[in-house]
Design a protein around this motif. Sequence first.
Motif, PDB file in Angstrom:
ATOM      1  N   GLU A 271       0.850  -1.190   0.000  1.00 29.04           N
ATOM      2  CA  GLU A 271       0.000   0.000   0.000  1.00 29.04           C
ATOM      3  C   GLU A 271       0.879   1.231   0.000  1.00 29.04           C
ATOM      4  O   GLU A 271       2.030   1.180   0.388  1.00 29.04           O
ATOM      5  CB  GLU A 271      -0.850   0.004   1.270  1.00 29.04           C
ATOM      6  CG  GLU A 271      -1.666  -1.261   1.379  1.00 29.04           C
ATOM      7  CD  GLU A 271      -3.109  -0.993   1.675  1.00 29.04           C
ATOM      8  OE1 GLU A 271      -3.403   0.090   2.177  1.00 29.04           O
ATOM      9  OE2 GLU A 271      -3.940  -1.875   1.396  1.00 29.04           O
ATOM     10  N   GLY A 272       0.357   2.323  -0.437  1.00 25.59           N
ATOM     11  CA  GLY A 272       1.137   3.554  -0.445  1.00 25.59           C
ATOM     12  C   GLY A 272       0.761   4.374  -1.636  1.00 25.59           C
ATOM     13  O   GLY A 272      -0.258   4.139  -2.274  1.00 25.59           O
ATOM     14  N   LYS A 273       1.644   5.326  -1.931  1.00 24.47           N
ATOM     15  CA  LYS A 273       1.361   6.251  -3.012  1.00 24.47           C
ATOM     16  C   LYS A 273       1.367   5.514  -4.353  1.00 24.47           C
ATOM     17  O   LYS A 273       2.294   4.759  -4.646  1.00 24.47           O
ATOM     18  CB  LYS A 273       2.461   7.308  -3.005  1.00 24.47           C
ATOM     19  CG  LYS A 273       1.962   8.656  -3.426  1.00 24.47           C
ATOM     20  CD  LYS A 273       3.065   9.674  -3.261  1.00 24.47           C
ATOM     21  CE  LYS A 273       2.870  10.752  -4.286  1.00 24.47           C
ATOM     22  NZ  LYS A 273       4.066  11.497  -4.551  1.00 24.47           N
ATOM     23  N   ALA A 274       0.329   5.713  -5.125  1.00 24.57           N
ATOM     24  CA  ALA A 274       0.294   5.097  -6.451  1.00 24.57           C
ATOM     25  C   ALA A 274       1.335   5.775  -7.339  1.00 24.57           C
ATOM     26  O   ALA A 274       1.670   6.936  -7.124  1.00 24.57           O
ATOM     27  CB  ALA A 274      -1.090   5.274  -7.053  1.00 24.57           C
ATOM     28  N   PRO A 275       1.902   5.058  -8.323  1.00 22.74           N
ATOM     29  CA  PRO A 275       2.885   5.681  -9.199  1.00 22.74           C
ATOM     30  C   PRO A 275       2.286   6.878  -9.926  1.00 22.74           C
ATOM     31  O   PRO A 275       1.105   6.872 -10.276  1.00 22.74           O
ATOM     32  CB  PRO A 275       3.238   4.578 -10.193  1.00 22.74           C
ATOM     33  CG  PRO A 275       2.617   3.346  -9.686  1.00 22.74           C
ATOM     34  CD  PRO A 275       1.586   3.698  -8.693  1.00 22.74           C
ATOM     35  N   THR A 276       3.103   7.917 -10.090  1.00 24.74           N
ATOM     36  CA  THR A 276       2.613   9.113 -10.776  1.00 24.74           C
ATOM     37  C   THR A 276       3.378   9.273 -12.089  1.00 24.74           C
ATOM     38  O   THR A 276       4.105   8.387 -12.500  1.00 24.74           O
ATOM     39  CB  THR A 276       2.820  10.347  -9.887  1.00 24.74           C
ATOM     40  OG1 THR A 276       4.177  10.335  -9.453  1.00 24.74           O
ATOM     41  CG2 THR A 276       1.898  10.340  -8.694  1.00 24.74           C
ATOM     42  N   VAL A 277       3.202  10.452 -12.691  1.00 21.82           N
ATOM     43  CA  VAL A 277       3.854  10.712 -13.969  1.00 21.82           C
ATOM     44  C   VAL A 277       4.922  11.790 -13.755  1.00 21.82           C
ATOM     45  O   VAL A 277       4.674  12.793 -13.086  1.00 21.82           O
ATOM     46  CB  VAL A 277       2.778  11.155 -14.990  1.00 21.82           C
ATOM     47  CG1 VAL A 277       3.409  11.745 -16.224  1.00 21.82           C
ATOM     48  CG2 VAL A 277       1.890   9.975 -15.352  1.00 21.82           C
ATOM     49  N   CYS A 278       6.104  11.584 -14.309  1.00 19.09           N
ATOM     50  CA  CYS A 278       7.221  12.518 -14.144  1.00 19.09           C
ATOM     51  C   CYS A 278       6.885  13.869 -14.783  1.00 19.09           C
ATOM     52  O   CYS A 278       6.434  13.920 -15.935  1.00 19.09           O
ATOM     53  CB  CYS A 278       8.468  11.919 -14.793  1.00 19.09           C
ATOM     54  SG  CYS A 278       9.859  13.049 -14.876  1.00 19.09           S
ATOM     55  N   LYS A 279       7.123  14.939 -14.017  1.00 18.75           N
ATOM     56  CA  LYS A 279       6.810  16.280 -14.526  1.00 18.75           C
ATOM     57  C   LYS A 279       7.729  16.674 -15.676  1.00 18.75           C
ATOM     58  O   LYS A 279       7.391  17.517 -16.498  1.00 18.75           O
ATOM     59  CB  LYS A 279       6.976  17.310 -13.403  1.00 18.75           C
ATOM     60  CG  LYS A 279       5.808  17.334 -12.467  1.00 18.75           C
ATOM     61  CD  LYS A 279       5.997  18.403 -11.408  1.00 18.75           C
ATOM     62  CE  LYS A 279       4.815  18.406 -10.458  1.00 18.75           C
ATOM     63  NZ  LYS A 279       5.138  19.015  -9.186  1.00 18.75           N
ATOM     64  N   ALA A 280       8.916  16.082 -15.710  1.00 22.94           N
ATOM     65  CA  ALA A 280       9.895  16.475 -16.732  1.00 22.94           C
ATOM     66  C   ALA A 280       9.708  15.720 -18.046  1.00 22.94           C
ATOM     67  O   ALA A 280       9.827  16.303 -19.117  1.00 22.94           O
ATOM     68  CB  ALA A 280      11.304  16.251 -16.203  1.00 22.94           C
ATOM     69  N   CYS A 281       9.429  14.414 -17.958  1.00 24.40           N
ATOM     70  CA  CYS A 281       9.414  13.627 -19.206  1.00 24.40           C
ATOM     71  C   CYS A 281       8.087  12.926 -19.475  1.00 24.40           C
ATOM     72  O   CYS A 281       7.865  12.400 -20.563  1.00 24.40           O
ATOM     73  CB  CYS A 281      10.538  12.591 -19.197  1.00 24.40           C
ATOM     74  SG  CYS A 281      10.253  11.243 -18.028  1.00 24.40           S
ATOM     75  N   GLY A 282       7.220  12.876 -18.481  1.00 31.16           N
ATOM     76  CA  GLY A 282       5.926  12.229 -18.698  1.00 31.16           C
ATOM     77  C   GLY A 282       5.944  10.721 -18.524  1.00 31.16           C
ATOM     78  O   GLY A 282       4.941  10.044 -18.718  1.00 31.16           O
ATOM     79  N   ALA A 284       6.541   7.151 -16.159  1.00 34.76           N
ATOM     80  CA  ALA A 284       6.116   6.761 -14.806  1.00 34.76           C
ATOM     81  C   ALA A 284       7.188   7.160 -13.785  1.00 34.76           C
ATOM     82  O   ALA A 284       8.381   7.089 -14.074  1.00 34.76           O
ATOM     83  CB  ALA A 284       5.894   5.255 -14.763  1.00 34.76           C
ATOM     84  N   ALA A 285       6.729   7.616 -12.620  1.00 39.39           N
ATOM     85  CA  ALA A 285       7.681   8.035 -11.585  1.00 39.39           C
ATOM     86  C   ALA A 285       7.129   7.698 -10.211  1.00 39.39           C
ATOM     87  O   ALA A 285       5.918   7.581 -10.035  1.00 39.39           O
ATOM     88  CB  ALA A 285       7.913   9.543 -11.684  1.00 39.39           C
ATOM     89  N   ALA A 286       8.045   7.548  -9.241  1.00 32.30           N
ATOM     90  CA  ALA A 286       7.588   7.296  -7.868  1.00 32.30           C
ATOM     91  C   ALA A 286       7.262   8.620  -7.179  1.00 32.30           C
ATOM     92  O   ALA A 286       6.448   8.675  -6.281  1.00 32.30           O
ATOM     93  CB  ALA A 286       8.665   6.538  -7.104  1.00 32.30           C
ATOM     94  N   GLY A 287       7.902   9.698  -7.628  1.00 36.66           N
ATOM     95  CA  GLY A 287       7.641  11.027  -7.055  1.00 36.66           C
ATOM     96  C   GLY A 287       7.290  12.004  -8.162  1.00 36.66           C
ATOM     97  O   GLY A 287       6.732  11.614  -9.179  1.00 36.66           O
ATOM     98  N   ASP A 288       7.666  13.292  -7.955  1.00 31.53           N
ATOM     99  CA  ASP A 288       7.357  14.299  -8.973  1.00 31.53           C
ATOM    100  C   ASP A 288       8.183  14.108 -10.244  1.00 31.53           C
ATOM    101  O   ASP A 288       7.724  14.373 -11.347  1.00 31.53           O
ATOM    102  CB  ASP A 288       7.634  15.715  -8.425  1.00 31.53           C
ATOM    103  CG  ASP A 288       6.568  16.125  -7.424  1.00 31.53           C
ATOM    104  OD1 ASP A 288       5.523  15.445  -7.370  1.00 31.53           O
ATOM    105  OD2 ASP A 288       6.791  17.110  -6.696  1.00 31.53           O
TER     106      ASP A 288
END
Length: 301
Positions: A271-282, A284-288
């Motif tokens: 459980e935890g933060k769902a994967p997000t999208v990288c602000k720089a390249c679009g 998949a990312a674990a953070g910003d």
Amino acid sequence: MECGKCHERAVYHRRWEGTFFCKAHFIEAFERRFLKEAKGLVQRGDKVAIGLSGGKDSASLLFLLSNVKERLGIEVVALSIDEGIGGYRPETLKAAEGLCHQLGVPHHVVSYKDEVGLALDELPAKLKTEKINWCSWCGVWRRWLLNRGAKRLGATKLAVGHNLDDEAQSVLMNLMRGDWQHLAPMPQPGNTEGGLVTRIKPFRSVPEKETTLYAVLQGLPFSGAECPHSFDMLRRKVGAMINEVEREHPGTKLQILATSDKVKSLLKAPEGKAPTVCKACGEAAAGDVCRACELKADVSA
Ligand code: SF4
């Protein structure tokens, strides 16, 4: 020894089964098993990008998928990554290009120089040190570019040539490093913008000996060159240890993989933060920002 199916001389002994194969029957059994595996991994209409390094595993994978693409109703393209490693990558890329030409498969090459802004060989000058943990830089960019490249090609699947030896080593290395997250199923973003193209590993239960023998028996062009930076000592030590146990106890590698799969099926995704999208390249990312872009920023300064 004789082949178990005919009177020809055996070229391979599958020790955990106690079976001997001549050339023709080894190829037949290898291809039959591959087709069965591939049928479970792709769907009609899939566009499959094959991560082609130029080595024996990916050469065998490309050859086999290319041969069954009409039967499976899929499209096949090859994708190579040029890290910029002198004395190694040019030779493997040449082998990859040769095989694609022979099979009539489109071949795309994505380079660190274009995408990261520098060739891997330029890292020491950029970081002003000779002490570099090469694979921790290169491995991140390589995974990033395989996914990016596959998406640009419109691929719905990304096939990689990891074999049973690679998989068994990874399981034990995760245990030794205490990397328990990799023993559980990981939450994945969807196969859409920013997502990960679904990876498939048709050779994950096939020993390295067999993928190598298949490539040799089929006369496929492949390069045996080794990356000059591949001194991942833990992987080498674990690989040697597993091989030693396998010699005494045939079937050990398969058991390691089967146990890992069983454990995965019993565990829930953490459980935890769902994967997000990288602000720089679009991607998949674990953070910003994803790790590949963080490392890219470190060498862009
Ligand atoms: Fe990159 Fe390491 Fe593989 Fe060499 S061994 S290509 S440095 S990840």
